[in-house]
Design a protein around this motif. Structure first.
Motif, PDB file in Angstrom:
ATOM      1  N   TYR A  72       0.859  -0.666  -0.415  1.00 50.17           N
ATOM      2  CA  TYR A  72      -0.134   0.037   0.264  1.00 50.17           C
ATOM      3  C   TYR A  72       0.888   1.195  -0.305  1.00 50.17           C
ATOM      4  CZ  TYR A  72      -4.281  -2.882   0.655  1.00 50.17           C
ATOM      5  OH  TYR A  72      -4.983  -3.630   0.762  1.00 50.17           O
ATOM      6  N   VAL A  73       0.583   1.750  -1.043  1.00 54.39           N
ATOM      7  CA  VAL A  73       1.635   3.337  -0.738  1.00 54.39           C
ATOM      8  C   VAL A  73       0.280   4.446  -0.807  1.00 54.39           C
ATOM      9  CG1 VAL A  73       2.162   2.420  -2.812  1.00 54.39           C
ATOM     10  CG2 VAL A  73       0.972   3.479  -3.624  1.00 54.39           C
ATOM     11  N   VAL A  74       1.012   5.625  -0.071  1.00 57.10           N
ATOM     12  CA  VAL A  74      -0.019   7.181   0.063  1.00 57.10           C
ATOM     13  C   VAL A  74      -0.132   7.682  -1.743  1.00 57.10           C
ATOM     14  CG1 VAL A  74       1.857   8.373   0.426  1.00 57.10           C
ATOM     15  CG2 VAL A  74      -0.099   9.347   1.223  1.00 57.10           C
ATOM     16  N   MET A  75      -1.412   8.175  -2.221  1.00 54.21           N
ATOM     17  CA  MET A  75      -1.506   8.716  -3.303  1.00 54.21           C
ATOM     18  C   MET A  75      -1.671  10.264  -2.974  1.00 54.21           C
ATOM     19  SD  MET A  75      -1.703   6.325  -5.232  1.00 54.21           S
ATOM     20  CE  MET A  75      -2.483   4.275  -5.249  1.00 54.21           C
ATOM     21  N   VAL A  76      -1.440  11.221  -4.043  1.00 55.42           N
ATOM     22  CA  VAL A  76      -1.115  12.451  -3.856  1.00 55.42           C
ATOM     23  C   VAL A  76      -1.435  13.042  -5.085  1.00 55.42           C
ATOM     24  CG1 VAL A  76       0.605  12.752  -1.590  1.00 55.42           C
ATOM     25  CG2 VAL A  76       1.667  12.969  -3.795  1.00 55.42           C
ATOM     26  N   SER A  77      -1.746  14.249  -4.877  1.00 50.90           N
ATOM     27  CA  SER A  77      -1.772  15.223  -6.395  1.00 50.90           C
ATOM     28  C   SER A  77      -0.492  15.380  -6.904  1.00 50.90           C
ATOM     29  CB  SER A  77      -2.966  16.214  -6.019  1.00 50.90           C
ATOM     30  OG  SER A  77      -2.151  16.965  -5.845  1.00 50.90           O
ATOM     31  N   ARG A  78      -0.863  15.566  -7.912  1.00 49.89           N
ATOM     32  CA  ARG A  78       0.567  15.887  -8.333  1.00 49.89           C
ATOM     33  C   ARG A  78       1.039  17.618  -8.148  1.00 49.89           C
ATOM     34  NH1 ARG A  78       3.036  12.866 -12.779  1.00 49.89           N
ATOM     35  NH2 ARG A  78       1.714  11.087 -13.796  1.00 49.89           N
ATOM     36  N   GLN A  79       0.440  18.161  -7.381  1.00 47.90           N
ATOM     37  CA  GLN A  79       0.637  19.800  -6.867  1.00 47.90           C
ATOM     38  C   GLN A  79       0.562  19.396  -5.520  1.00 47.90           C
ATOM     39  OE1 GLN A  79      -2.360  19.015  -8.933  1.00 47.90           O
ATOM     40  NE2 GLN A  79      -0.995  19.355 -10.926  1.00 47.90           N
ATOM     41  N   HIS A  80       0.914  18.114  -4.727  1.00 50.68           N
ATOM     42  CA  HIS A  80       0.829  18.072  -3.502  1.00 50.68           C
ATOM     43  C   HIS A  80       2.559  18.829  -3.498  1.00 50.68           C
ATOM     44  CE1 HIS A  80       1.064  16.343   0.745  1.00 50.68           C
ATOM     45  NE2 HIS A  80      -0.215  16.125   0.065  1.00 50.68           N
ATOM     46  N   ARG A  81       3.255  18.769  -1.587  1.00 45.76           N
ATOM     47  CA  ARG A  81       3.757  19.739  -1.668  1.00 45.76           C
ATOM     48  C   ARG A  81       5.384  18.348  -1.264  1.00 45.76           C
ATOM     49  NH1 ARG A  81       4.739  17.374   3.692  1.00 45.76           N
ATOM     50  NH2 ARG A  81       2.692  16.698   4.902  1.00 45.76           N
ATOM     51  N   LEU A  82       4.474  17.197  -1.654  1.00 47.84           N
ATOM     52  CA  LEU A  82       5.300  15.449  -1.787  1.00 47.84           C
ATOM     53  C   LEU A  82       5.229  14.793  -3.154  1.00 47.84           C
ATOM     54  CD1 LEU A  82       4.359  14.089   1.927  1.00 47.84           C
ATOM     55  CD2 LEU A  82       6.098  14.965   1.390  1.00 47.84           C
ATOM     56  N   ALA A  83       4.938  15.704  -3.868  1.00 43.63           N
ATOM     57  CA  ALA A  83       4.813  14.626  -5.279  1.00 43.63           C
ATOM     58  C   ALA A  83       6.121  14.988  -5.295  1.00 43.63           C
ATOM     59  CB  ALA A  83       4.111  15.683  -6.181  1.00 43.63           C
ATOM     60  N   GLY A  84       6.785  15.497  -5.348  1.00 42.90           N
ATOM     61  CA  GLY A  84       8.613  15.672  -5.738  1.00 42.90           C
ATOM     62  C   GLY A  84       9.401  15.435  -4.822  1.00 42.90           C
ATOM     63  N   THR A  85       8.977  14.363  -3.790  1.00 41.95           N
ATOM     64  CA  THR A  85      10.181  14.082  -3.201  1.00 41.95           C
ATOM     65  C   THR A  85      11.390  13.561  -3.164  1.00 41.95           C
ATOM     66  OG1 THR A  85       7.772  13.802  -1.058  1.00 41.95           O
ATOM     67  CG2 THR A  85      10.324  12.873  -0.031  1.00 41.95           C
ATOM     68  N   SER A  86      12.619  13.394  -2.958  1.00 40.96           N
ATOM     69  CA  SER A  86      13.782  13.046  -3.698  1.00 40.96           C
ATOM     70  C   SER A  86      14.135  11.868  -3.351  1.00 40.96           C
ATOM     71  CB  SER A  86      15.087  13.895  -2.950  1.00 40.96           C
ATOM     72  OG  SER A  86      16.291  13.195  -2.904  1.00 40.96           O
ATOM     73  N   GLY A  87      13.877  10.509  -4.421  1.00 41.79           N
ATOM     74  CA  GLY A  87      13.778   9.607  -4.038  1.00 41.79           C
ATOM     75  C   GLY A  87      12.772   9.072  -3.890  1.00 41.79           C
ATOM     76  N   GLY A  88      11.479   9.714  -3.791  1.00 47.90           N
ATOM     77  CA  GLY A  88      10.513   8.798  -4.205  1.00 47.90           C
ATOM     78  C   GLY A  88       9.108   8.367  -2.504  1.00 47.90           C
ATOM     79  N   ARG A  89      10.231   8.056  -1.855  1.00 48.49           N
ATOM     80  CA  ARG A  89       9.963   7.798  -0.830  1.00 48.49           C
ATOM     81  C   ARG A  89       9.877   8.339   0.788  1.00 48.49           C
ATOM     82  NH1 ARG A  89      10.028   2.649   1.149  1.00 48.49           N
ATOM     83  NH2 ARG A  89      10.962   1.661  -0.989  1.00 48.49           N
ATOM     84  N   VAL A  90       8.639   8.090   1.691  1.00 43.31           N
ATOM     85  CA  VAL A  90       8.396   9.267   2.627  1.00 43.31           C
ATOM     86  C   VAL A  90       7.805   8.377   3.783  1.00 43.31           C
ATOM     87  CG1 VAL A  90       7.501  11.027   0.760  1.00 43.31           C
ATOM     88  CG2 VAL A  90       5.849   9.260   2.186  1.00 43.31           C
TER      89      VAL A  90
END
Length: 285
Positions: A164-182
């Protein structure tokens, strides 16, 4: 050479290994290996590369060419059997249950693959929740299902585990998270779009550390992801459900997943089980 050898060879190519092919075919690994050796001896060439220590069985260039011919041979054989059917003879129906939260594109691909692999059968799909599918199977209303499974048994075969992953909008503050992992801490206070179709146990998201500030509730996954895409909130969902409008971010410390596989009723023909397993495993190829 016989049709059994060809079926075993095709399964090894599609499953990328003898062990996985044996599981799909419901035979022993030595039986599959022996069939491959016999086929190679008959053809006078090696169909697979032998790499020491590799877990995958990789076909040679000639092996890939022969795979195309072998698939055509089996297809022609099935076509020949179908041509012998009396004009008024109805096709036998295989009733397949499909977990509602599987990606629609994957389900459509599997249905098309089944029709292509065994055209002498009529494949009837019915989607539902995990509990509905189990009930239909116990009532004899479906024959086989692509759904959540537990461990391997006489009537159940796991195929893969999906996080299971978290889905966010493309404009969300985390959308461009380095490495794609939060981390859970990064999303703990975010408003949630709750999916009514979610198979997670009640309280699983709260136990994982999410605040459960509910922005919306819906039983439709397509609507849930549309709401996420519009920035209404985030959603926790299986990775395969991600659409063009959202970004799927792995959560390092979430630790939630589901196991997908095939479940069938006692007495279901091996050919049916093999066909469904093969179609599911090759759905994205």
């Amino acid at each position: 050479m016989n049709l059994r050898h060809l079926r075993f060879f095709i399964a090894v190519v599609e499953c990328r290994g003898v062990s996985s092919a044996a599981t799909r075919l419901r035979v022993s690994q030595p039986a599959v290996s022996a069939a491959l050796r016999s086929l190679e001896d008959d053809l006078g060439l090696e169909l697979f590369e032998r790499r020491g220590g590799s877990r995958r069985t990789i076909p040679t260039f000639r092996g890939l060419r022969f795979y195309e011919h072998a698939s055509e041979i089996l297809g022609r054989y099935e076509e020949a059997k179908r041509s012998l059917r009396a004009p008024d003879e109805k096709l036998p129906v295989v009733r397949v249950g499909v977990l509602r939260t599987l990606a629609a594109t994957d389900v459509a691909a599997v249905h098309a693959s089944l029709t292509r692999r065994l055209p002498q059968m009529r494949w009837s799909l019915r989607d539902g929740s995990e509990h509905e599918i189990l009930g239909w199977m116990n009532q004899g209303r479906i024959d086989i299902a692509w759904t959540l499974v537990e461990d391997t048994s006489e009537t159940m075969s796991p195929l893969w585990r999906e996080p299971y992953v978290v889905m966010v909008s493309r404009q969300h503050r985390l959308a461009g998270t380095s490495g794609g992992r939060v981390q859970v801490a990064d999303i703990a206070q975010e408003p949630l779009v709750l999916r009514g179709t979610c198979e997670l146990k009640h309280g699983a998201l709260k136990a994982a550390g999410l605040s459960m500030k509910i922005a919306a509730r819906t039983a439709r996954d397509d609507l849930a992801l549309q709401l996420v895409a519009k920035g209404i909130g985030i959603a926790v969902a299986p990775r395969s459900l991600a659409t063009m409008g959202v970004v799927a971010l792995p959560v390092a410390d979430l630790g939630l997943s589901r196991q997908i596989g095939v479940r069938w009723r006692q007495g279901t023909p091996d050919a049916t089980i093999e066909a469904v397993s093969a179609a599911v495993e090759s759905r994205d190829s």
